[in-house]
Design an enzyme around this catalytic site. Sequence first.
Site, PDB file in Angstrom:
ATOM      1  CD  GLU A 101       8.593   0.008  -2.628  1.00 20.24           C
ATOM      2  OE1 GLU A 101       9.326  -0.636  -1.861  1.00 20.24           O
ATOM      3  OE2 GLU A 101       8.508   1.251  -2.610  1.00 20.24           O
ATOM      4  CD  GLU A 158       5.718   6.512  -3.535  1.00 19.97           C
ATOM      5  OE1 GLU A 158       6.896   6.596  -3.136  1.00 19.97           O
ATOM      6  OE2 GLU A 158       4.981   5.551  -3.259  1.00 19.97           O
TER       7      GLU A 158
HETATM    8  O1  9MR Z   1       8.147   9.062   2.670  1.00 24.01           O
HETATM    9  C1  9MR Z   1       7.965   7.945   3.503  1.00 24.01           C
HETATM   10  C2  9MR Z   1       8.791   8.074   4.767  1.00 24.01           C
HETATM   11  O2  9MR Z   1       8.357   9.187   5.528  1.00 24.01           O
HETATM   12  C3  9MR Z   1       8.704   6.790   5.593  1.00 24.01           C
HETATM   13  O3  9MR Z   1       9.587   6.871   6.689  1.00 24.01           O
HETATM   14  C4  9MR Z   1       9.050   5.580   4.719  1.00 24.01           C
HETATM   15  C5  9MR Z   1       8.848   4.272   5.477  1.00 24.01           C
HETATM   16  O4  9MR Z   1       7.486   4.085   5.788  1.00 24.01           O
HETATM   17  O5  9MR Z   1       8.231   5.556   3.556  1.00 24.01           O
HETATM   18  C6  9MR Z   1       8.372   6.682   2.744  1.00 24.01           C
HETATM   19  O6  9MR Z   1       7.538   6.559   1.607  1.00 24.01           O
HETATM   20  C7  9MR Z   1       7.842   5.489   0.735  1.00 24.01           C
HETATM   21  C8  9MR Z   1       6.542   5.032   0.136  1.00 24.01           C
HETATM   22  O7  9MR Z   1       5.653   4.653   1.159  1.00 24.01           O
HETATM   23  C9  9MR Z   1       6.746   3.897  -0.849  1.00 24.01           C
HETATM   24  N1  9MR Z   1       7.690   4.269  -1.863  1.00 24.01           N
HETATM   25  C10 9MR Z   1       8.975   4.747  -1.374  1.00 24.01           C
HETATM   26  C11 9MR Z   1       8.763   5.919  -0.431  1.00 24.01           C
HETATM   27  C12 9MR Z   1      10.112   6.442   0.042  1.00 24.01           C
HETATM   28  O8  9MR Z   1      10.785   5.480   0.793  1.00 24.01           O
END
Ligand code: 9MR
Length: 353
Positions: free
Chosen positions: A158, A263
């Site tokens: 990102e 994802e």
């Molecule tokens: O699913 C993840 C969640 O459990 C965490 O709290 C969050 C922050 O670290 O990140 C989520 O995963 C993200 C991923 O790492 C990057 N793309 C967006 C995902 C959803 O926010």
Amino acid sequence: MRYLFFLLISALFWHLTNSNVTTDNTKLNQDSTTLKQAAPFPLGVSVDARLLTSNKQYRNTVNREFNSITSENALKMNRLLVAPNQYDWSGGDSIVDFARTTGKRMHGHTLVWHRSVPKWVEAFQGDSIAWENLLKSHIQTVIGHYKGQVKSWDVANEVIDDNGSLRKSIWSAHLGPDYVARCYQYAHEADPKALLFYNDYGQEINLKKALAIKAMLLNLRKRKIPIHGVGLQSHISIYHSDSQYRRGLAVMTSVGLLVHISELDIRLNTKKIKTLTITENMLEEQEQKYESIVEIYKDVVPKKQRYGITIWNLSDKDSYQLKDCQCPDAPMPFDTTYKKKLAYKGLLDGLRQ
Ligand code: 9MR
């Protein structure tokens, strides 16, 4: 008499429609074909380290259905680099061990992300060389620790903003605009065999952003920066347009790198309505949408570019979406008791064809 007749017909109708739904899911749960058997490319799931070690049903379902694993949170900087030069490998090691012992492909997520910066790094004081060394050392320590065990990495996550420009972050501020290219070089030095991905969201909605990502990736390729793949996160909903998804995927595919739907989850409650009742109709639309995404992937991405499809955690109990929206939703192919849903059938049908 007429009333009784009406009741009888209604009961019959109710029985037919509802028992069909039940029969359908029962049959589905008895079907022994698994997603990984049906898939002509790797099929992945992101996992939580604690659930993987403590919940047998979770572990067995992951093991049975998938042949690729992504770490949902355990390999993020804020989980690993707990203090200066101090790493907590516990979560990451348990996921990587699981992947190794079950013979699954391991995809590491993610080395550089503006939302996973540890508090002590936010407060770090130093000149641009000190900042560069901090990030370089992190990338190389983590990749080095898992060398030969983690096949691929989301190096940067990102870094392009929704308006298409380079996102302002702690890293761009201290390292300058070309830091992204250097991250890939550092990663490649640490494990020359690892496949290095760029991962982002929104390409399937925002064309401007998709084109900006494409331009960045083409620029990296032209400069021979080691980059091998691109991930489209794909946190979408049942209302998402197939043609927009196809367009975003086509833009990413046209870069010529490996393409990972990295994802995937499909929400029902986009307006975050607290009192929403989830209907059978919504679950059928979700089945359709899972199937369409797989079909679009097969249609748009040539075989040699397919890195596979990964769903973002496993069941409707584990998905981060529930915590995020604080509202009823059911975005995953497995229900809260790890039973297969219609969404699972959508995935399976898409994969099988
Ligand atoms: O699913 C993840 C969640 O459990 C965490 O709290 C969050 C922050 O670290 O990140 C989520 O995963 C993200 C991923 O790492 C990057 N793309 C967006 C995902 C959803 O926010």
